[in-house]
Design a protein around this motif. Structure first.
Motif, PDB file in Angstrom:
ATOM      1  N   ARG A  71       0.907  -1.142  -0.092  1.00  0.00           N
ATOM      2  CA  ARG A  71       0.122  -0.104  -0.110  1.00  0.00           C
ATOM      3  C   ARG A  71       0.916   1.295   0.019  1.00  0.00           C
ATOM      4  NH1 ARG A  71      -2.853  -1.340   3.715  1.00  0.00           N
ATOM      5  NH2 ARG A  71      -4.904  -1.830   2.608  1.00  0.00           N
ATOM      6  N   ASP A  72       1.948   1.308   0.904  1.00  0.00           N
ATOM      7  CA  ASP A  72       2.937   2.371   0.936  1.00  0.00           C
ATOM      8  C   ASP A  72       3.491   2.637  -0.620  1.00  0.00           C
ATOM      9  OD1 ASP A  72       2.049   2.749   3.510  1.00  0.00           O
ATOM     10  OD2 ASP A  72       3.972   1.653   4.266  1.00  0.00           O
ATOM     11  N   VAL A  73       4.060   1.367  -1.110  1.00  0.00           N
ATOM     12  CA  VAL A  73       4.686   1.449  -2.344  1.00  0.00           C
ATOM     13  C   VAL A  73       3.631   2.264  -3.501  1.00  0.00           C
ATOM     14  CG1 VAL A  73       5.507   0.186  -4.524  1.00  0.00           C
ATOM     15  CG2 VAL A  73       6.227  -0.442  -1.866  1.00  0.00           C
ATOM     16  N   LEU A  74       2.372   1.896  -3.647  1.00  0.00           N
ATOM     17  CA  LEU A  74       1.439   2.143  -4.558  1.00  0.00           C
ATOM     18  C   LEU A  74       1.098   3.518  -4.356  1.00  0.00           C
ATOM     19  CD1 LEU A  74      -0.893  -0.805  -4.462  1.00  0.00           C
ATOM     20  CD2 LEU A  74       0.450  -0.192  -6.525  1.00  0.00           C
ATOM     21  N   LYS A  75       0.823   4.034  -2.835  1.00  0.00           N
ATOM     22  CA  LYS A  75       0.586   5.567  -2.661  1.00  0.00           C
ATOM     23  C   LYS A  75       1.831   6.294  -3.070  1.00  0.00           C
ATOM     24  CE  LYS A  75      -2.487   4.985   1.236  1.00  0.00           C
ATOM     25  NZ  LYS A  75      -2.684   5.139   2.745  1.00  0.00           N
ATOM     26  N   ASP A  76       2.976   5.827  -3.003  1.00  0.00           N
ATOM     27  CA  ASP A  76       4.179   6.737  -3.546  1.00  0.00           C
ATOM     28  C   ASP A  76       4.307   6.517  -5.241  1.00  0.00           C
ATOM     29  OD1 ASP A  76       6.840   7.872  -3.054  1.00  0.00           O
ATOM     30  OD2 ASP A  76       7.492   6.042  -4.302  1.00  0.00           O
TER      31      ASP A  76
END
Length: 406
Positions: A209-214
């Motif tokens: 989720r953090d990767v995709l938000k970035d």
């Protein structure tokens, strides 16, 4: 006598070749020396002509050596002034090499050599003493590039977004496997690039989720299809960031996870029947093939068939897309092949000392990968009508808002 004559001829030939090599090196280094000295003469002339604040004048030359990839230049005449203010742009103060050796250090490090191995190699080949710490400091210059690369803006549209993780051995208080998250994108034109990588911890939906938000924050805001394995929670994390995108679970991963649960005598027939599902000509035929497959194997392998049935929608998403690109999107093989390359590079290193070491190795490999694929069109994406269909799908999901001009 003939044998001795041949040996003598061979020896003379070898000596002759060595002499030619030495002569060539001397000619090249002399040529470079003369040109560098000419450049520095022009530099100090310009410097003195523009010197206005206080009296100054030339003060002869001093001699020094400079190691280049063509050989060592001895007695290089460097001009100087009486106020010791002139500095040539040919090299930095106290620099004894022209940068090629430092670049070689980075390339050897990228190839999988440890800092101690690089240091020993440099000393044995060039007589230059590089400690492991010095090698590490040289490669640390890459860290600034990594920060810039990781924050660079991305394209707005990606037809496909592949997600995949690679575990590396990382030493903190002890050695343990930690994941490197990779995101790879294919744009409308079919060009494939690694968009980002993120190091640390165990693979999880929250990590993704953090990767995709970035990725979204950096500009990748319109995606048609996400391709990845069936990690619990990853579907929800992906749809949270890209609610208008489709999800394609990797069929190869699913087959691999199912295969060990099938008895040896059934494996070949089971797999052949399974292929009729995802090799069907269209979605409707694929569903019919699955019904046949389920009727045949459902009683013998109920849990395995149920697992496929529960995931069937996301396993057959690729049928919504142009058939020309099926082989590129029904599996996450593109990112798996990349991970295989990286794993091979990392194999000589039993463990990496810290996150910086991991990032340096991965980043240098990514630069090579992206350069290799920068101008290649992914299989199928260059076929007639494919781009037009993808553009149409983008417009349907992410309609462009027309701005009225009064």
């Amino acid at each position: 006598m003939c044998v001795n004559h041949k040996k003598g001829t061979l020896l003379m030939t070898t000596i002759h070749q060595d002499m030619l090599a030495d002569l060539f090196e001397k000619l090249v280094t002399q040529f470079i020396k003369e040109n560098l000295e000419s450049i520095m003469k022009a530099e100090i002339k310009s410097f003195m002509e523009n010197e206005q604040e206080k009296p100054n004048s030339r003060n002869g030359y001093y001699q020094r050596s400079l190691q280049t990839k063509f050989g060592t230049i001895e007695d290089l005449r460097v001009p100087r002034d009486r106020n010791s203010e002139f500095q040539t742009h040919v090299f930095e103060p106290y620099q004894r090499r022209d940068g090629w050796l430092e670049e070689a250090v980075i390339q050897m490090y990228k190839a999988g050599m440890g800092t101690r191995d690089v240091a020993r190699f440099i000393e044995s080949m060039f007589g230059s003493h590089y400690s492991p710490t010095t090698v590490s400091n040289i490669t640390a210059t890459v860290l600034e590039d990594i920060q810039q690369w990781q924050s660079r803006p991305l394209q707005k549209r990606y037809a496909v977004l592949y997600l995949g993780g690679l575990y590396v051995k990382l030493r903190r208080s002890r050695v343990s496997g930690e994941v490197v998250y990779f995101a790879m994108g294919i744009d409308e034109d079919g060009h494939r690039q690694i968009l980002g990588f993120y190091v640390g911890g165990q693979e999880s939906a929250n990590g993704w989720r953090d990767v995709l938000k970035d990725l979204y924050k950096r500009g990748a805001q319109e995606v048609l299809l996400g391709v990845f394995d069936g990690l619990p929670g990853l579907d929800d994390a992906f749809r949270e960031v890209y609610p208008k995108a489709d999800v394609q679970h990797c069929i190869v991963h699913k087959v691999r996870s199912t295969f060990p649960k099938i008895r040896v005598q059934d494996k070949t027939e089971f797999l052949d029947d399974l292929k009729t599902v995802y090799h069907a000509l269209d979605h409707e035929l694929a569903l019919a093939a699955f019904d046949t497959f389920k009727d045949k194997w459902g009683k013998k392998y109920p849990k395995e068939i149920q697992s496929w049935e529960e995931q069937l929608d996301t396993l057959l998403t690729f049928y919504k897309y142009p058939p020309q690109i099926k082989n590129a999107i029904y599996t996450s093989n593109p990112i798996e092949r990349m991970n295989k390359e990286f794993r091979k590079r990392l194999k000589p290193m039993n463990s990496l000392t810290n996150i910086d070491a991991v990032e340096k190795i991965i980043y240098l490999d990514i630069m090579d990968y992206n350069e290799r694929y920068a101008n290649r069109v992914t299989t199928g994406f260059g076929q007639p009508g494919v781009k037009e269909k993808l553009v149409q799908m983008f417009e349907e999901r992410y309609p462009t808002t027309a701005t009225s001009v009064e």
